[in-house]
Design a protein around this motif. Structure first.
Motif, PDB file in Angstrom:
ATOM      1  N   ALA A   1      -3.301  35.075  39.422  1.00  0.00           N
ATOM      2  CA  ALA A   1      -2.268  34.137  39.878  1.00  0.00           C
ATOM      3  C   ALA A   1      -0.872  34.736  39.685  1.00  0.00           C
ATOM      4  CB  ALA A   1      -2.392  32.808  39.135  1.00  0.00           C
ATOM      5  N   CYS A   2      -0.647  35.407  38.553  1.00  0.00           N
ATOM      6  CA  CYS A   2       0.649  36.059  38.311  1.00  0.00           C
ATOM      7  C   CYS A   2       0.921  37.118  39.370  1.00  0.00           C
ATOM      8  CB  CYS A   2       0.685  36.686  36.913  1.00  0.00           C
ATOM      9  SG  CYS A   2       0.882  35.501  35.571  1.00  0.00           S
ATOM     10  N   ALA A   3      -0.103  37.889  39.708  1.00  0.00           N
ATOM     11  CA  ALA A   3       0.068  38.908  40.752  1.00  0.00           C
ATOM     12  C   ALA A   3       0.353  38.255  42.098  1.00  0.00           C
ATOM     13  CB  ALA A   3      -1.177  39.782  40.840  1.00  0.00           C
ATOM     14  N   GLY A   4      -0.239  37.100  42.352  1.00  0.00           N
ATOM     15  CA  GLY A   4      -0.046  36.399  43.614  1.00  0.00           C
ATOM     16  C   GLY A   4       1.356  35.858  43.819  1.00  0.00           C
ATOM     17  N   ILE A   5       2.098  35.702  42.741  1.00  0.00           N
ATOM     18  CA  ILE A   5       3.474  35.214  42.845  1.00  0.00           C
ATOM     19  C   ILE A   5       4.312  36.173  43.696  1.00  0.00           C
ATOM     20  CG2 ILE A   5       5.609  34.849  41.525  1.00  0.00           C
ATOM     21  CD1 ILE A   5       3.815  33.738  39.261  1.00  0.00           C
ATOM     22  N   ILE A   6       4.063  37.459  43.546  1.00  0.00           N
ATOM     23  CA  ILE A   6       4.898  38.465  44.212  1.00  0.00           C
ATOM     24  C   ILE A   6       4.799  38.378  45.740  1.00  0.00           C
ATOM     25  CG2 ILE A   6       5.282  40.952  44.482  1.00  0.00           C
ATOM     26  CD1 ILE A   6       4.663  41.099  41.400  1.00  0.00           C
ATOM     27  N   PRO A   7       3.597  38.418  46.332  1.00  0.00           N
ATOM     28  CA  PRO A   7       3.574  38.300  47.798  1.00  0.00           C
ATOM     29  C   PRO A   7       4.069  36.949  48.304  1.00  0.00           C
ATOM     30  CG  PRO A   7       1.333  38.400  46.927  1.00  0.00           C
ATOM     31  CD  PRO A   7       2.268  38.683  45.786  1.00  0.00           C
ATOM     32  N   VAL A   8       3.814  35.881  47.558  1.00  0.00           N
ATOM     33  CA  VAL A   8       4.305  34.569  48.002  1.00  0.00           C
ATOM     34  C   VAL A   8       5.831  34.577  48.035  1.00  0.00           C
ATOM     35  CG1 VAL A   8       4.482  32.124  47.389  1.00  0.00           C
ATOM     36  CG2 VAL A   8       2.276  33.259  47.299  1.00  0.00           C
ATOM     37  N   ALA A   9       6.459  35.110  46.982  1.00  0.00           N
ATOM     38  CA  ALA A   9       7.923  35.159  46.952  1.00  0.00           C
ATOM     39  C   ALA A   9       8.480  36.057  48.057  1.00  0.00           C
ATOM     40  CB  ALA A   9       8.402  35.644  45.587  1.00  0.00           C
ATOM     41  N   LEU A  10       7.814  37.188  48.297  1.00  0.00           N
ATOM     42  CA  LEU A  10       8.300  38.128  49.315  1.00  0.00           C
ATOM     43  C   LEU A  10       8.093  37.624  50.739  1.00  0.00           C
ATOM     44  CD1 LEU A  10       7.197  41.540  47.750  1.00  0.00           C
ATOM     45  CD2 LEU A  10       9.543  40.644  47.967  1.00  0.00           C
ATOM     46  N   ILE A  11       7.051  36.816  50.953  1.00  0.00           N
ATOM     47  CA  ILE A  11       6.772  36.301  52.297  1.00  0.00           C
ATOM     48  C   ILE A  11       7.482  34.970  52.530  1.00  0.00           C
ATOM     49  CG2 ILE A  11       4.955  35.397  53.818  1.00  0.00           C
ATOM     50  CD1 ILE A  11       3.070  37.491  52.390  1.00  0.00           C
ATOM     51  N   CYS A  12       7.285  34.027  51.611  1.00  0.00           N
ATOM     52  CA  CYS A  12       7.818  32.676  51.820  1.00  0.00           C
ATOM     53  C   CYS A  12       9.319  32.584  51.548  1.00  0.00           C
ATOM     54  CB  CYS A  12       7.069  31.674  50.949  1.00  0.00           C
ATOM     55  SG  CYS A  12       5.322  31.538  51.396  1.00  0.00           S
ATOM     56  N   GLY A  13       9.827  33.403  50.625  1.00  0.00           N
ATOM     57  CA  GLY A  13      11.258  33.369  50.328  1.00  0.00           C
ATOM     58  C   GLY A  13      12.109  33.573  51.569  1.00  0.00           C
ATOM     59  N   PRO A  14      11.904  34.677  52.301  1.00  0.00           N
ATOM     60  CA  PRO A  14      12.698  34.879  53.521  1.00  0.00           C
ATOM     61  C   PRO A  14      12.454  33.799  54.585  1.00  0.00           C
ATOM     62  CG  PRO A  14      11.680  36.937  52.842  1.00  0.00           C
ATOM     63  CD  PRO A  14      11.108  35.859  51.967  1.00  0.00           C
ATOM     64  N   LEU A  15      11.227  33.311  54.691  1.00  0.00           N
ATOM     65  CA  LEU A  15      10.938  32.259  55.666  1.00  0.00           C
ATOM     66  C   LEU A  15      11.703  30.976  55.367  1.00  0.00           C
ATOM     67  CD1 LEU A  15       7.065  32.651  56.136  1.00  0.00           C
ATOM     68  CD2 LEU A  15       8.873  33.290  57.747  1.00  0.00           C
ATOM     69  N   ARG A  16      11.986  30.724  54.090  1.00  0.00           N
ATOM     70  CA  ARG A  16      12.673  29.502  53.673  1.00  0.00           C
ATOM     71  C   ARG A  16      14.160  29.715  53.413  1.00  0.00           C
ATOM     72  NH1 ARG A  16       8.977  26.101  55.443  1.00  0.00           N
ATOM     73  NH2 ARG A  16       7.005  26.233  54.350  1.00  0.00           N
ATOM     74  N   GLY A  17      14.664  30.922  53.683  1.00  0.00           N
ATOM     75  CA  GLY A  17      16.089  31.183  53.483  1.00  0.00           C
ATOM     76  C   GLY A  17      16.490  31.356  52.035  1.00  0.00           C
ATOM     77  N   ILE A  18      15.563  31.791  51.203  1.00  0.00           N
ATOM     78  CA  ILE A  18      15.843  32.010  49.783  1.00  0.00           C
ATOM     79  C   ILE A  18      16.494  33.390  49.642  1.00  0.00           C
ATOM     80  CG2 ILE A  18      14.809  32.179  47.477  1.00  0.00           C
ATOM     81  CD1 ILE A  18      14.489  29.399  48.832  1.00  0.00           C
ATOM     82  N   PRO A  19      17.606  33.481  48.903  1.00  0.00           N
ATOM     83  CA  PRO A  19      18.216  34.805  48.692  1.00  0.00           C
ATOM     84  C   PRO A  19      17.237  35.740  47.978  1.00  0.00           C
ATOM     85  CG  PRO A  19      19.668  33.054  47.901  1.00  0.00           C
ATOM     86  CD  PRO A  19      18.359  32.417  48.258  1.00  0.00           C
ATOM     87  N   PHE A  20      17.295  37.020  48.332  1.00  0.00           N
ATOM     88  CA  PHE A  20      16.357  37.976  47.739  1.00  0.00           C
ATOM     89  C   PHE A  20      16.476  38.013  46.225  1.00  0.00           C
ATOM     90  CE2 PHE A  20      15.134  42.275  46.355  1.00  0.00           C
ATOM     91  CZ  PHE A  20      13.788  42.213  46.689  1.00  0.00           C
ATOM     92  N   TRP A  21      17.690  37.935  45.692  1.00  0.00           N
ATOM     93  CA  TRP A  21      17.862  37.982  44.235  1.00  0.00           C
ATOM     94  C   TRP A  21      17.163  36.796  43.567  1.00  0.00           C
ATOM     95  CZ3 TRP A  21      20.371  33.856  42.138  1.00  0.00           C
ATOM     96  CH2 TRP A  21      21.239  33.139  42.962  1.00  0.00           C
TER      97      TRP A  21
END
Length: 171
Positions: free
Chosen positions: A114-134
């Motif tokens: 689950a901890c490893a899964g956080i990374i792809p979710v943040a990298l994929i969903c973050g930009p889709l939702r307009g979340i700043p990369f930082w």
């Protein structure tokens, strides 16, 4: 105290720290509106906000969005309630690991995945939702920092397993 009992105790301490952090992480998702108001006030009334203008602007934007959702679409915040609940449920799963680490090592391994899964979710969903990369980096840090105690616990459990004998179950 035997070497095995000392190792078991250290394993349980690492587990307890992880579970406490997981519970605290979950509980902080319930009062989201109030936390954002407090954070915004902190940023605007201390030098922190001047030193971190990007963070201050982001918190201002998030607070405006959450306030709008709270006022006009409160059912959207129900999602954060479920996020909090999920953290608490996952924390309960670690009760089995505390009781019998060797038998329930799979829970630790599941949490590491689950901890490893956080990374792809943040990298994929973050930009889709307009979340700043930082901010996505902050989100990913939960996976990175979460896996550290889990890795330590897993290694200790594997040593316990190699030692044989059943783990004494606390009363």
């Amino acid at each position: 105290m035997s070497e095995r009992n000392a190792l078991l105790r250290r394993t349980r301490v690492w587990l307890a720290v992880f579970v406490v952090c997981l519970v605290l992480s979950g509980l902080t998702a319930f009062p989201l509106v109030h936390e954002l108001h407090w954070t915004q006030s902190l940023l605007h009334h201390t030098p922190i906000g001047d030193r971190l203008p990007g963070l201050t602007g982001w918190i201002d934007r998030v607070r405006a969005g959450v306030d709008t959702a709270d006022a006009d679409y409160p059912f959207l915040l129900y999602g954060t309630d479920w996020l909090a609940f999920a953290h608490l449920v996952i924390a309960v799963a670690f009760y089995g690991v505390l009781r019998d680490p060797v038998r329930n090592v799979w829970v630790v391994e599941f949490a590491m995945i689950a901890c490893a899964g956080i990374i792809p979710v943040a990298l994929i969903c973050g930009p889709l939702r307009g979340i700043p990369f930082w901010w996505s980096l902050i989100d990913m840090s939960f996976g990175v920092f979460g896996v550290i105690p889990l890795y330590v616990v897993r290694r200790k459990i594997k040593v316990l397993e190699a030692m044989g004998e059943r783990v004494p179950v606390p009363a």
